[in-house]
Design a protein around this motif. Sequence first.
Motif, PDB file in Angstrom:
ATOM      1  N   SER A 201      14.438  84.296  22.776  1.00 21.50           N
ATOM      2  CA  SER A 201      13.669  83.750  23.985  1.00 21.50           C
ATOM      3  C   SER A 201      14.279  82.192  24.483  1.00 21.50           C
TER       4      SER A 201
ATOM      5  N   SER B 230      17.593  82.997  26.121  1.00 23.45           N
ATOM      6  CA  SER B 230      17.367  83.569  27.525  1.00 23.45           C
ATOM      7  C   SER B 230      16.925  82.601  28.405  1.00 23.45           C
ATOM      8  N   HIS B 231      16.195  81.696  28.009  1.00 24.70           N
ATOM      9  CA  HIS B 231      15.656  80.870  28.943  1.00 24.70           C
ATOM     10  C   HIS B 231      17.012  79.889  29.300  1.00 24.70           C
ATOM     11  N   GLN B 232      17.642  79.308  28.347  1.00 24.03           N
ATOM     12  CA  GLN B 232      18.805  78.521  28.883  1.00 24.03           C
ATOM     13  C   GLN B 232      19.891  79.240  29.555  1.00 24.03           C
TER      14      GLN B 232
ATOM     15  N   ARG C  43      19.441  81.635  31.720  1.00 21.73           N
ATOM     16  CA  ARG C  43      18.933  81.628  32.912  1.00 21.73           C
ATOM     17  C   ARG C  43      19.530  80.436  33.762  1.00 21.73           C
TER      18      ARG C  43
END
Lengths: 119, 119
Positions: A72, A75-77, A79
């Motif tokens: 998670s 994935s955030h980074q 983006r």
Amino acid sequence: MQKGKEICEITYIDRKKVSAVKKRMKPETTMQRLAETFKVLGDPTRTKMIFALSLEELCVCDIANLLGATKSAVSHQLRILRNMKLVKYRKEGKMAFYSLDDDHIKNLFDEGLRHVKGE
Amino acid sequence: MQKGKEICEITYIDRKKVSAVKKRMKPETTMQRLAETFKVLGDPTRTKMIFALSLEELCVCDIANLLGATKSAVSHQLRILRNMKLVKYRKEGKMAFYSLDDDHIKNLFDEGLRHVKGE
DNA sequence: ATTATAGTTGAATAATTGTTCAATCATTTT
DNA sequence: AAAATGATTGAACAATTATTCAACTATAAT
């Protein structure tokens, strides 16, 4: 004494120097984007991700494993890096393989690396 | 399903790729300093300050006037840049004249500028 | 179809951080 | 010595942000 915003526009300003610099100053938007670019590179997690992706195309799980982070978080980074057009990805089945969008960013990164290594 | 930290070390990791990257990964401290360097450049106020100081030696008041910021704000940021050895200063009477510590940082800055300008 | 897994996403939380305000230091001027 | 000014500093405040958690999507395998 001054009142209000207390923006320094008093006695000892070298107006000649200041206006000369002002003239050569880059546009506000350029400076904003420059700052933003540096900021994106200025987080340890993202720094490592960029470096890793400069070596190999990797999936989210690979990166997470490499950095000891959760999928998670990675994935955030990713983006953020995607939005800044620093990385691109290709889908293959359920997996997403990430790589650097251009190796232009690599130059910037290497210049930074050269700097911290002291020359 | 997994329990605990949920760090991705499951099925679809390409262990060969990952360990190859791990081997070539720079030391943690190097990455930390690299990230920190980028982070310092990653604030609009500081970005502009660096740029201004790359053109001219300036006192705190000049910089404040140039950026439309308070002396206090500028001074706080200058301390950060000082701590990172990016700027140096020379005292003359009550005034402090700041300049870039080495023009090495200028290269990094220019590379960034080249990047945002799209090549 | 059901189950499992790679990846994404939104909300919540905790930590970091930039600016302001007020006080202070240091040097110069009167 | 007192007043004025350039600069620094610490505390407080507001804003930003990285990570976690849980829920969810989409693809693949049984």
